[in-house]
Design an enzyme around this catalytic site. Structure first.
Site, PDB file in Angstrom:
ATOM      1  N   HIS A  20      47.037  53.563  39.190  1.00 52.57           N
ATOM      2  CA  HIS A  20      46.906  53.886  40.190  1.00 52.57           C
ATOM      3  C   HIS A  20      45.886  53.812  41.696  1.00 52.57           C
ATOM      4  O   HIS A  20      45.317  54.329  42.166  1.00 52.57           O
ATOM      5  CB  HIS A  20      47.534  55.529  40.437  1.00 52.57           C
ATOM      6  CG  HIS A  20      49.104  55.556  40.128  1.00 52.57           C
ATOM      7  ND1 HIS A  20      50.029  56.236  40.852  1.00 52.57           N
ATOM      8  CD2 HIS A  20      50.463  55.040  39.529  1.00 52.57           C
ATOM      9  CE1 HIS A  20      50.817  56.458  40.689  1.00 52.57           C
ATOM     10  NE2 HIS A  20      51.446  55.053  39.901  1.00 52.57           N
ATOM     11  N   ASP A 121      47.339  60.352  46.587  1.00 52.57           N
ATOM     12  CA  ASP A 121      47.896  59.530  45.389  1.00 52.57           C
ATOM     13  C   ASP A 121      49.286  60.483  45.864  1.00 52.57           C
ATOM     14  O   ASP A 121      49.359  61.429  46.364  1.00 52.57           O
ATOM     15  CB  ASP A 121      47.670  59.647  43.726  1.00 52.57           C
ATOM     16  CG  ASP A 121      48.742  59.042  43.618  1.00 52.57           C
ATOM     17  OD1 ASP A 121      48.164  57.321  42.875  1.00 52.57           O
ATOM     18  OD2 ASP A 121      49.975  59.079  43.279  1.00 52.57           O
ATOM     19  N   ALA A 345      44.825  37.871  32.028  1.00 59.40           N
ATOM     20  CA  ALA A 345      44.587  37.072  32.543  1.00 59.40           C
ATOM     21  C   ALA A 345      44.267  37.496  34.238  1.00 59.40           C
ATOM     22  O   ALA A 345      44.786  38.941  34.568  1.00 59.40           O
ATOM     23  CB  ALA A 345      45.587  36.323  33.063  1.00 59.40           C
ATOM     24  N   GLN A 347      45.495  37.859  37.020  1.00 65.42           N
ATOM     25  CA  GLN A 347      47.215  37.910  37.019  1.00 65.42           C
ATOM     26  C   GLN A 347      47.354  37.152  38.034  1.00 65.42           C
ATOM     27  O   GLN A 347      48.934  36.231  38.569  1.00 65.42           O
ATOM     28  CB  GLN A 347      48.291  39.341  36.671  1.00 65.42           C
ATOM     29  CG  GLN A 347      49.518  38.418  37.085  1.00 65.42           C
ATOM     30  CD  GLN A 347      50.227  40.194  36.099  1.00 65.42           C
ATOM     31  OE1 GLN A 347      49.714  40.571  35.088  1.00 65.42           O
ATOM     32  NE2 GLN A 347      51.148  40.632  37.085  1.00 65.42           N
ATOM     33  N   HIS A 362      57.449  43.538  32.846  1.00 59.81           N
ATOM     34  CA  HIS A 362      57.437  44.625  32.735  1.00 59.81           C
ATOM     35  C   HIS A 362      58.620  45.828  34.167  1.00 59.81           C
ATOM     36  O   HIS A 362      58.781  46.640  34.228  1.00 59.81           O
ATOM     37  CB  HIS A 362      57.122  45.824  31.675  1.00 59.81           C
ATOM     38  CG  HIS A 362      55.884  46.510  33.135  1.00 59.81           C
ATOM     39  ND1 HIS A 362      55.340  44.943  33.063  1.00 59.81           N
ATOM     40  CD2 HIS A 362      55.649  47.417  33.203  1.00 59.81           C
ATOM     41  CE1 HIS A 362      54.292  45.261  34.228  1.00 59.81           C
ATOM     42  NE2 HIS A 362      53.687  47.176  34.322  1.00 59.81           N
ATOM     43  N   SER A 367      52.733  44.038  39.469  1.00 61.47           N
ATOM     44  CA  SER A 367      53.387  42.637  38.759  1.00 61.47           C
ATOM     45  C   SER A 367      54.509  42.178  40.018  1.00 61.47           C
ATOM     46  O   SER A 367      54.148  40.750  40.115  1.00 61.47           O
ATOM     47  CB  SER A 367      53.503  43.369  38.008  1.00 61.47           C
ATOM     48  OG  SER A 367      52.178  43.041  36.836  1.00 61.47           O
ATOM     49  N   GLU A 370      52.355  40.540  43.077  1.00 60.43           N
ATOM     50  CA  GLU A 370      52.428  39.373  43.117  1.00 60.43           C
ATOM     51  C   GLU A 370      53.480  38.484  42.878  1.00 60.43           C
ATOM     52  O   GLU A 370      52.834  37.363  43.012  1.00 60.43           O
ATOM     53  CB  GLU A 370      51.383  39.608  41.594  1.00 60.43           C
ATOM     54  CG  GLU A 370      50.373  40.376  42.317  1.00 60.43           C
ATOM     55  CD  GLU A 370      49.511  40.826  40.724  1.00 60.43           C
ATOM     56  OE1 GLU A 370      47.855  42.255  41.370  1.00 60.43           O
ATOM     57  OE2 GLU A 370      49.603  41.046  39.613  1.00 60.43           O
TER      58      GLU A 370
END
Ligand code: UDP
Length: 466
Positions: A20, A121, A345, A347, A362, A367, A370
């Protein structure tokens, strides 16, 4: 009075868990560059600040941002129970007071500037009260997908639906797997079973903090979304716009589009990109990662490893060291030509490599962003929080991936999903849809795109409040 004396002081409160604080700091860096006269104070735990502001990363952080540490509230020598929410609960209980103490210190230190706005946040629901007590506008930043914001806004309504279904169905819980949230704008594809646990009733401080989101999040000057308007459906966008004063989709914070090559300061130490360069066919490699928190149970890791080995498919697996020891005996040695296992990695660049054919994920939102930005189809194994809703979007709404059969890794389920994505007509369609979505977002991120415009509006709001 020159302009730098007039410029204000923006307070930023981070949520120091999961991934976050990092995207929040990215946003603040962009704002600090766009408003160089404004000062930004970034409040976060010492541990999280140490990693965010460490060299060489800190070289890219503008000088007008200063980190301030707040305590993590963990008692000395505290031993965790293993429940990841425990540290969150311990932090959140005293968080408003801890942040207020930090703010008092920063305000005293930077007293030549007027405190002008509060960025937090989106999980820090007490931000509204702090902003009100200081008489400044509040800008919560919502990092997960807009769809999950909607689930939080409708918490009371969803709980009511659950209560009614529970009564109607007696003790049978199957309805959770069938009942869709058709009545909520934009959420018609979502099952009750997809909804984050945080929306359902619970004893946890974290859950009860989030359950207030629906009431307090509606007060801010603007809500800032880590997303593109184009990624949400029209009913969802319209509903959010009708509820908030302003909804600003400033684009993905964790990566800039078009994708940048790996910065020199962040070299590919594990050799992932070089290894991918050596793979012959394009779209042939499976990339696997569960992000920074999620950990599949040992039997699922074994099933996934067995499926990889049996498929013979080249794979790059980002697997934290504590999980590597759970792999089947001899797996690493037997597959050392077929695959590569690394603890970390690069990523975003990995997913942008032409050799990548699918991503076993997941469903953490960064992710997924990306993957979408690179047009890579996904195999979804959601774990907690927003993962299940994101997985549903990937499979049913965007059609750019598939949920793992039965929701858990089994050898045959994994093999089936590999086959589906790489060899079937359906997989071809998914790849096409993933690339189409990638192109839509590239446009939204472009110089005349919606994200640039919304970011500009945010900068104007921040500057005009100073
Ligand atoms: N990540 C990475 N290398 C890895 C594993 C993860 O760079 O080997 C990054 C990934 O690119 C993403 C973030 O870590 O930006 C994980 O965030 P996400 O929201 O997907 O999951 P979380 O860790 O919050 O569950």
């Amino acid at each position: 009075v020159n302009s730098s004396q007039k410029a204000g002081h923006v307070l930023v409160l981070a949520f120091p868990f999961g991934n976050h604080a990092n995207p929040l700091l990215t946003l603040v860096c962009k704002l600090a560059s766009a408003a160089p006269d404004v000062l930004f104070s970034f409040f976060n735990t010492e541990k999280s600040n140490a990693s965010l502001f460490s060299k060489p990363k800190s070289e890219a952080i503008p000088d007008n941002i200063k980190p301030y540490n707040v305590p993590d509230a963990l008692p000395k020598d505290y031993v965790m129970s293993g429940n990841p929410l425990e540290a969150v609960d311990i932090f959140l209980k005293p968080a408003p007071e801890m942040f207020k103490a930090g703010i008092d210190k920063a305000v005293a230190e930077r007293s030549e500037r007027r405190v002008s706005s509060l960025i937090t946040d989106g999980f820090l629901v007490f931000g509204g009260e702090i902003a009100e007590s200081l008489g400044i506008p509040w800008f919560p930043v919502w990092l997960p997908l807009a769809y999950t914001l909607s689930a939080h806004i409708y918490t009371d309504f969803i709980r009511q639906i659950c209560a009614e279904e529970a009564i109607a169905n007696g003790g049978n819980e199957d309805w959770r797997q069938h009942k869709r949230l058709e009545v909520i704008p934009g959420l018609s594809a979502m099952l009750i079973a997809d909804v984050p646990d945080e929306v359902l009733p619970s004893e946890s401080v974290f859950v009860n903090t989030l359950s207030k989101l629906g009431h307090v999040l509606l007060q801010p000057a603007a809500i800032v979304m880590n997303s593109y308007e184009e990624l949400s459906s029209t009913p969802l966008n319209n509903d959010l716009k009708s509820k908030f004063r302003k909804v600003l989709n400033v684009g993905f914070l964790s990566l800039s589009l078009p994708l940048q090559p790996l910065p020199a300061s962040n070299s590919d130490a594990s050799g992932c990109l070089t290894w991918l360069d050596e793979q012959e066919a394009s779209s042939s490699v499976a990339y696997i990662s569960f992000g920074t928190v999620a950990a599949p149970p040992p039997h699922e890791l074994i099933a996934l490893a067995e499926a990889l080995e049996e498929s013979g498919m080249p794979f790059l697996w980002s697997l934290r060291d504590n999980m590597k020891q759970l792999l089947p005996d001899g797996f690493v040695e037997r597959t050392n030509k077929q695959g590569k296992i690394v603890a970390w990695a690069p990523q975003a660049q990995v997913l942008g490599h032409a050799s990548i054919g699918l991503f076993v994920t997941h469903c953490g939102c960064n992710s997924v962003y990306e993957s979408i930005a690179n047009g890579v189809p996904m195999i979804c194994r959601p774990f907690f929080g927003d993962h299940r809703m994101t997985g549903r979007l990937i499979e049913e709404v965007w059609g750019i991936g598939v949920s793992i059969e039965g929701g858990v890794f089994t050898r045959s389920g994994v093999l089936k999903s590999f086959e589906l994505i790489l060899s079937n007509e359906e997989g071809k369609k998914m790849r096409g849809s993933a690339r189409m979505l990638r192109d839509v977002l590239a446009e939204a991120a472009g110089p005349s795109g919606s994200a640039v415009e919304d970011f500009r509006t945010l900068v104007d709001l921040i500057i005009s409040s100073t």
